[in-house]
Design an enzyme around this catalytic site. Structure first.
Site, PDB file in Angstrom:
ATOM      1  N   ASN A 209       0.865  -1.118   0.130  1.00  0.00           N
ATOM      2  CA  ASN A 209       0.115   0.135  -0.095  1.00  0.00           C
ATOM      3  C   ASN A 209       0.829   1.204  -0.043  1.00  0.00           C
ATOM      4  O   ASN A 209       1.954   1.152   0.008  1.00  0.00           O
ATOM      5  CB  ASN A 209      -1.027  -0.029   1.115  1.00  0.00           C
ATOM      6  CG  ASN A 209      -0.136  -0.129   2.663  1.00  0.00           C
ATOM      7  OD1 ASN A 209       0.356   0.737   2.889  1.00  0.00           O
ATOM      8  ND2 ASN A 209      -0.156  -1.350   3.226  1.00  0.00           N
ATOM      9  N   ASP A 278      -4.172  -6.366   4.950  1.00  0.00           N
ATOM     10  CA  ASP A 278      -5.129  -7.157   5.705  1.00  0.00           C
ATOM     11  C   ASP A 278      -5.061  -8.502   5.271  1.00  0.00           C
ATOM     12  O   ASP A 278      -5.373  -9.713   5.926  1.00  0.00           O
ATOM     13  CB  ASP A 278      -6.553  -6.823   5.330  1.00  0.00           C
ATOM     14  CG  ASP A 278      -6.717  -5.474   6.264  1.00  0.00           C
ATOM     15  OD1 ASP A 278      -6.541  -5.259   7.387  1.00  0.00           O
ATOM     16  OD2 ASP A 278      -7.480  -4.480   5.524  1.00  0.00           O
ATOM     17  N   LYS A 288       8.475 -16.311 -11.329  1.00  0.00           N
ATOM     18  CA  LYS A 288       7.408 -15.568 -11.795  1.00  0.00           C
ATOM     19  C   LYS A 288       6.407 -16.261 -12.485  1.00  0.00           C
ATOM     20  O   LYS A 288       6.387 -16.901 -13.132  1.00  0.00           O
ATOM     21  CB  LYS A 288       8.364 -14.396 -12.652  1.00  0.00           C
ATOM     22  CG  LYS A 288       7.432 -13.323 -13.455  1.00  0.00           C
ATOM     23  CD  LYS A 288       8.180 -12.474 -14.229  1.00  0.00           C
ATOM     24  CE  LYS A 288       7.423 -11.499 -15.041  1.00  0.00           C
ATOM     25  NZ  LYS A 288       7.981 -10.867 -15.998  1.00  0.00           N
ATOM     26  N   PRO A 304      -2.462 -11.923  10.376  1.00  0.00           N
ATOM     27  CA  PRO A 304      -2.759 -11.733  11.793  1.00  0.00           C
ATOM     28  C   PRO A 304      -2.902 -10.307  12.179  1.00  0.00           C
ATOM     29  O   PRO A 304      -2.306  -9.576  11.553  1.00  0.00           O
ATOM     30  CB  PRO A 304      -1.622 -12.207  12.505  1.00  0.00           C
ATOM     31  CG  PRO A 304      -0.490 -12.269  11.510  1.00  0.00           C
ATOM     32  CD  PRO A 304      -1.262 -12.504  10.088  1.00  0.00           C
ATOM     33  N   ASP A 305      -3.748 -10.024  13.110  1.00  0.00           N
ATOM     34  CA  ASP A 305      -3.686  -8.409  13.725  1.00  0.00           C
ATOM     35  C   ASP A 305      -3.003  -8.363  14.785  1.00  0.00           C
ATOM     36  O   ASP A 305      -3.043  -8.989  15.752  1.00  0.00           O
ATOM     37  CB  ASP A 305      -5.453  -8.262  13.924  1.00  0.00           C
ATOM     38  CG  ASP A 305      -5.564  -6.575  14.202  1.00  0.00           C
ATOM     39  OD1 ASP A 305      -4.683  -5.942  14.942  1.00  0.00           O
ATOM     40  OD2 ASP A 305      -6.471  -6.266  13.601  1.00  0.00           O
ATOM     41  N   PHE A 322      -3.815   3.241  15.151  1.00  0.00           N
ATOM     42  CA  PHE A 322      -4.166   4.112  14.417  1.00  0.00           C
ATOM     43  C   PHE A 322      -5.420   3.885  13.275  1.00  0.00           C
ATOM     44  O   PHE A 322      -5.307   2.493  12.978  1.00  0.00           O
ATOM     45  CB  PHE A 322      -2.859   4.365  13.317  1.00  0.00           C
ATOM     46  CG  PHE A 322      -2.046   5.586  13.710  1.00  0.00           C
ATOM     47  CD1 PHE A 322      -1.275   5.473  14.913  1.00  0.00           C
ATOM     48  CD2 PHE A 322      -2.095   6.898  13.027  1.00  0.00           C
ATOM     49  CE1 PHE A 322      -0.747   6.538  15.534  1.00  0.00           C
ATOM     50  CE2 PHE A 322      -1.428   7.829  13.687  1.00  0.00           C
ATOM     51  CZ  PHE A 322      -0.473   7.933  14.766  1.00  0.00           C
ATOM     52  N   LYS A 336     -13.231   0.477  15.750  1.00  0.00           N
ATOM     53  CA  LYS A 336     -11.994  -0.218  16.050  1.00  0.00           C
ATOM     54  C   LYS A 336     -11.423  -0.171  17.381  1.00  0.00           C
ATOM     55  O   LYS A 336     -10.758  -1.045  17.941  1.00  0.00           O
ATOM     56  CB  LYS A 336     -10.953   0.539  14.887  1.00  0.00           C
ATOM     57  CG  LYS A 336     -10.931  -0.100  13.539  1.00  0.00           C
ATOM     58  CD  LYS A 336      -9.760   0.593  12.782  1.00  0.00           C
ATOM     59  CE  LYS A 336     -10.508   0.015  11.553  1.00  0.00           C
ATOM     60  NZ  LYS A 336      -9.549   0.470  10.097  1.00  0.00           N
ATOM     61  N   LYS A 340     -10.659  -3.642  19.338  1.00  0.00           N
ATOM     62  CA  LYS A 340      -9.338  -3.979  19.595  1.00  0.00           C
ATOM     63  C   LYS A 340      -8.974  -3.743  20.990  1.00  0.00           C
ATOM     64  O   LYS A 340      -7.891  -3.761  21.571  1.00  0.00           O
ATOM     65  CB  LYS A 340      -8.502  -3.335  18.617  1.00  0.00           C
ATOM     66  CG  LYS A 340      -8.547  -3.680  17.221  1.00  0.00           C
ATOM     67  CD  LYS A 340      -7.356  -3.305  16.413  1.00  0.00           C
ATOM     68  CE  LYS A 340      -7.927  -3.404  14.862  1.00  0.00           C
ATOM     69  NZ  LYS A 340      -6.804  -3.551  13.866  1.00  0.00           N
TER      70      LYS A 340
END
Ligand code: C5P
Length: 395
Positions: A209, A278, A288, A304-305, A322, A336, A340
């Site tokens: 990302n 995620d 490739k 995993p979180d 965050f 969230k 959490k």
């Protein structure tokens, strides 16, 4: 937190090839609202001209005890009015002088006559650094309370490789600013995750990302400034870690998870700033993947979180999350924080924050929400650390 606005330093430049980097250091310190008075040795003037430093600082550069730039008492007056003397680069010769209390030029006079702290950034050939004499001198200076920043290792101007490179100007500027902050987090261990993660699909492709890591690195810097011991678990970024952090570099979410599990024991404050992917590919190809005319289906499995894992430890550290959202910021952030079980969550709009140099943050805690209006990320990081300190009741 103490403001550094009124602080002034003497930047002493001695005669090494790294002297050219002192110009950038001066510029960075001025940007942080620090008043910079430059003093140069004769040898330094062979590497970079006083005019360059004069133009950057807007002040005449002091070069001699005898010439027109000195008034005979500069060594006393200047070292009295400065909050700190920073020698960058500090050559082996100058270090030897300092260690023995020699004072045969304006800069060494100022160091001897000072009543403020002295920071030195050694820069020299690796053999000069490793020599018994230099090591003896450095040991002596440290015993005398001088703060030694670096050196780093890497390729040197002489073509050799090893310890002796001056720290980068950005790292030195951060270390100088850190000296001016109250050490409210001495003895506190802070762990952060930062940057994106990279989830390989095959040998050359992957899912990632646009997180730059800037916010996480700024928080690492803010925590260091407060005297914390900082572990920074970072995904791939192009950023230079602040000098003094324990940097653990990882690629994938699973590697980040393993690194956090390995280092989390004894952590007092955990801040999950990383934009952890995620999902990852269920299978990765070591070669490739070749294209064909048919559709290609990738099976993704959840990662995993990491933050949720740390927050659910039997004796969890103070956990900060965050949330970067593109819409419904407050609703998602609150959800969230609850899901959490976090005492504090910082939320921002992804489209405004990712990759940017500044952002607006909203902090959510048990007392409600607190807006940190748009500012550069280091300012936000310092404000966030202050908020954490308040919630933890540290004085
Ligand atoms: O991705 P999400 O919005 O749930 O991220 C919220 C917080 O959880 C962030 O602080 C992020 O660093 C953390 N997180 C994590 N591991 C994940 C996903 C998110 O630590 N797999």
């Amino acid at each position: 937190m103490e403001q550094i606005k009124t602080k002034s330093i003497v930047l002493g430049i001695t005669g090494g090839i790294a002297a050219y980097k002192a110009a950038e250091l001066a510029r960075m310190l001025i940007k942080q609202d620090i008043v910079v008075q430059v003093a140069m040795t004769d040898a330094a003037c062979h590497f970079i001209t006083p005019l360059t430093l004069q133009a950057l600082t807007g002040k005449p550069v002091l070069t001699s005890s005898w010439g027109e730039s000195g008034n005979g008492m500069d060594h006393i007056n200047l070292s009295r009015s400065a909050n700190m003397i920073v020698i960058a680069p500090a050559t082996a010769d100058f270090i030897a002088k300092l260690a023995h209390g020699l004072a045969d030029d304006l800069l060494s006079n100022m160091c001897l006559a000072r009543n403020c702290s002295l920071l030195i950034a050694p820069a020299m050939n690796r053999q000069m650094w490793e020599s018994a004499a230099t090591q003896r001198n450095i040991k002596q200076l440290m015993a005398d309370g001088v703060i030694v920043l670096g050196p780093d290792s890497g390729v040197q101007a002489c073509g050799e490789e090893g310890l002796g490179r001056m720290l980068e100007p950005a790292q030195l500027a951060q270390a100088v600013v850190a000296q001016f902050q109250p050490k409210l987090l001495t003895g506190t261990r802070v762990m952060l995750t930062a940057g994106p993660t990279y989830e390989a699909i095959d040998a050359v492709r992957g899912i990632t990302n646009r997180s730059s890591g800037k916010m996480g690195y700024a928080i690492a810097q803010a925590a260091l400034e407060l005297g914390a011991q900082v572990t920074l678990v970072s995904g791939p970024t192009v950023l230079l870690a602040p000098h003094g952090v324990e940097l653990v570099q990882v690629n994938s979410a699973q590697e980040m998870f393993e690194a956090v599990k390995t280092h989390v024991a004894g952590t007092d404050i955990f801040i999950g700033v990383a934009a952890v992917a995620d999902y990852r590919a269920a299978e990765t190809s070591t070669q490739k993947i070749k294209k064909s005319t048919s559709n290609l289906t990738l099976v993704l499995v959840p990662n995993p979180d990491i933050l949720a894992y740390v927050a659910a430890l039997p004796k969890p550290p103070f956990c900060v999350g965050f949330a970067a959202e593109t819409e419904n910021l407050k609703t998602y952030a609150t959800q969230k924080r609850t899901a959490k079980k976090l005492p504090l969550l910082a939320a921002n709009l992804a489209q405004q924050a990712i990759g940017a140099d500044d952002n607006e943050l909203i902090l959510f805690d048990d007392a409600g929400e607190h807006l940190l209006p748009r500012a550069d990320k280091l300012t936000q990081a310092r404000a966030l650390m202050n908020h954490i300190i308040k919630l933890k009741g540290i004085t």
